[in-house]
Design an enzyme around this catalytic site. Sequence first.
Site, PDB file in Angstrom:
ATOM      1  N   ASN A  47       0.829  -1.208   0.000  1.00  0.00           N
ATOM      2  CA  ASN A  47       0.000   0.000   0.000  1.00  0.00           C
ATOM      3  C   ASN A  47       0.865   1.261   0.000  1.00  0.00           C
ATOM      4  O   ASN A  47       0.360   2.358   0.220  1.00  0.00           O
ATOM      5  CB  ASN A  47      -0.898   0.026   1.234  1.00  0.00           C
ATOM      6  CG  ASN A  47      -1.863  -1.142   1.267  1.00  0.00           C
ATOM      7  OD1 ASN A  47      -2.405  -1.524   0.242  1.00  0.00           O
ATOM      8  ND2 ASN A  47      -2.064  -1.713   2.436  1.00  0.00           N
ATOM      9  N   HIS A 133     -13.789  -1.616   6.773  1.00  0.00           N
ATOM     10  CA  HIS A 133     -12.597  -2.247   7.362  1.00  0.00           C
ATOM     11  C   HIS A 133     -12.885  -2.854   8.745  1.00  0.00           C
ATOM     12  O   HIS A 133     -13.713  -2.354   9.501  1.00  0.00           O
ATOM     13  CB  HIS A 133     -11.507  -1.175   7.503  1.00  0.00           C
ATOM     14  CG  HIS A 133     -10.160  -1.711   7.844  1.00  0.00           C
ATOM     15  ND1 HIS A 133      -9.677  -1.733   9.128  1.00  0.00           N
ATOM     16  CD2 HIS A 133      -9.192  -2.244   7.065  1.00  0.00           C
ATOM     17  CE1 HIS A 133      -8.457  -2.252   9.125  1.00  0.00           C
ATOM     18  NE2 HIS A 133      -8.135  -2.573   7.878  1.00  0.00           N
ATOM     19  N   GLU A 180     -15.897   3.733   4.124  1.00  0.00           N
ATOM     20  CA  GLU A 180     -14.572   4.056   3.596  1.00  0.00           C
ATOM     21  C   GLU A 180     -14.793   4.937   2.372  1.00  0.00           C
ATOM     22  O   GLU A 180     -15.876   4.918   1.782  1.00  0.00           O
ATOM     23  CB  GLU A 180     -13.831   2.780   3.176  1.00  0.00           C
ATOM     24  CG  GLU A 180     -13.520   1.880   4.351  1.00  0.00           C
ATOM     25  CD  GLU A 180     -12.774   0.598   3.959  1.00  0.00           C
ATOM     26  OE1 GLU A 180     -12.071   0.580   2.928  1.00  0.00           O
ATOM     27  OE2 GLU A 180     -12.914  -0.383   4.699  1.00  0.00           O
ATOM     28  N   SER A 184     -10.860  -0.934   0.583  1.00  0.00           N
ATOM     29  CA  SER A 184      -9.489  -1.456   0.601  1.00  0.00           C
ATOM     30  C   SER A 184      -9.308  -2.729  -0.209  1.00  0.00           C
ATOM     31  O   SER A 184      -8.222  -2.989  -0.700  1.00  0.00           O
ATOM     32  CB  SER A 184      -9.062  -1.699   2.043  1.00  0.00           C
ATOM     33  OG  SER A 184      -9.914  -2.631   2.679  1.00  0.00           O
ATOM     34  N   ASP A 209     -13.586   6.917   6.366  1.00  0.00           N
ATOM     35  CA  ASP A 209     -12.228   6.393   6.503  1.00  0.00           C
ATOM     36  C   ASP A 209     -11.533   6.508   5.146  1.00  0.00           C
ATOM     37  O   ASP A 209     -11.871   5.793   4.209  1.00  0.00           O
ATOM     38  CB  ASP A 209     -12.300   4.931   6.974  1.00  0.00           C
ATOM     39  CG  ASP A 209     -10.918   4.305   7.167  1.00  0.00           C
ATOM     40  OD1 ASP A 209      -9.909   4.954   6.831  1.00  0.00           O
ATOM     41  OD2 ASP A 209     -10.868   3.151   7.638  1.00  0.00           O
ATOM     42  N   HIS A 212      -7.232   4.587   2.131  1.00  0.00           N
ATOM     43  CA  HIS A 212      -6.641   4.315   0.814  1.00  0.00           C
ATOM     44  C   HIS A 212      -6.783   5.474  -0.155  1.00  0.00           C
ATOM     45  O   HIS A 212      -6.427   5.349  -1.322  1.00  0.00           O
ATOM     46  CB  HIS A 212      -7.241   3.037   0.217  1.00  0.00           C
ATOM     47  CG  HIS A 212      -6.809   1.820   0.963  1.00  0.00           C
ATOM     48  ND1 HIS A 212      -5.617   1.168   0.714  1.00  0.00           N
ATOM     49  CD2 HIS A 212      -7.377   1.170   2.000  1.00  0.00           C
ATOM     50  CE1 HIS A 212      -5.482   0.168   1.547  1.00  0.00           C
ATOM     51  NE2 HIS A 212      -6.539   0.133   2.347  1.00  0.00           N
ATOM     52  N   LYS A 243      -0.078   4.207   4.746  1.00  0.00           N
ATOM     53  CA  LYS A 243      -0.214   3.662   3.385  1.00  0.00           C
ATOM     54  C   LYS A 243       0.495   4.596   2.403  1.00  0.00           C
ATOM     55  O   LYS A 243       1.709   4.599   2.367  1.00  0.00           O
ATOM     56  CB  LYS A 243      -1.675   3.386   3.099  1.00  0.00           C
ATOM     57  CG  LYS A 243      -2.057   2.151   3.934  1.00  0.00           C
ATOM     58  CD  LYS A 243      -3.459   1.762   4.005  1.00  0.00           C
ATOM     59  CE  LYS A 243      -3.526   0.493   4.879  1.00  0.00           C
ATOM     60  NZ  LYS A 243      -4.838   0.274   5.456  1.00  0.00           N
TER      61      LYS A 243
END
Length: 390
Positions: A47, A133, A180, A184, A209, A212, A243
């Site tokens: 990542n 997640h 998110e 992910s 979130d 990523h 990440k």
Amino acid sequence: MRPGDPARELEEIAARGRLRRIAPLAEGQGAVVSDPTGARLVNFSSNDYLGLASHPGIGEAAARCARDHGFGSGASRLVCGAFSEHSRLEDEIAAFKGTEAALAFSSGYLCGLTTLTALLGRDDFILVDRLAHACLIDGARYCGATLRVFGHNRLDHLESHLKWARCRAAAGSRILVVTESVFSMDGDTAPLAEMVELKERHGALLLVDEAHATGILGPGGRGLGAVADLTSRIDLHMGTLSKALGTHGGFIAASRPWIDLLINRARGLTYSTAPPPPVAAAAAAALEIAASAEGDALRRALGDATGRLGNALVARAAPRVPEDVATPILPWVVGEDGTAVETAARLRRSGILVPAIRPPTVPPGTARLRFTACATHTPEHIAELVRALG
Ligand SMILES: *Cc1c(COP(=O)(O)O)cnc(C)c1O
């Protein structure tokens, strides 16, 4: 075997094709890594999207801080106070995200878990995307609030859960929607503008979130919330420094009262030693780079690598690689756990490192190879993958 024997449980896990092992690496940083036998592997598992984990300026910021002040932080910040590196990092996170304040935690996992358990209790409601997640699911379970899971990116499900919760919520109870921004394991994005509309209409709060998306999407890598100019309408912005920013730790960026409430209630802050100051110094340096012209150049290189990797996988008729690639996460869904593990092992023998992702990380029947593109992938690295895929 005695009852409770861990060996028995491991056998059961293995019998289901779910046994996990940590594979050692000799050199683990960058687009090409090596295993302990010296075998070279092109790395599609990391990542570290912008290659910042091995950026010399970031390493130097950490080294300078460690030389000048040592490594450890001594205690929780509530006990021994904050080092200037922590304060500077949090000021930088708040400026980067465009919020009043921010709070850094030792990891993204801890941040998600402790934020939800700090802000919600028995009288509250939490509505979580099915593919969110594990740290968000775990926090949602432990916080004691009434939990409802909505179908992945399903606005209709979300709206009916919001109506349901609004009918039952007492005055003063919180209803928190959790998603998110970039998922992910699937690499798709949440419809944030519509979610903001919905949560506002039903008097709820929203936590996004951006693990990523941070460093990747939006102007200066500020995240998906910044793309649609939703910053001020999202209540809690979560992210990780681990990440694309290539360092370590998680954060919440929000208005001052939310951050002050977390300082008072987040057990993962109170009862955990503060991150080492050199880690905070490295993260602050990484944020500066991500938001700079150098960051823009790295994002362009990442876009090129993502396009090439996407084309390579789609051309191989990978059945479920999304064709309109917007993020560097490219899942190749193969279905059966065993197929994913065997394909990953075959690719590894051909010099390609890509993880087989199995349940419970992804829903049963959707085991996959999760390819990630990085700014450091050259056209030749992608060509090596094409040859290995055969
Ligand atoms: C990785 C990840 C986290 C956890 O962050 P760490 O800093 O690795 O602990 C949280 N949320 C999402 C969506 C993630 O992908």
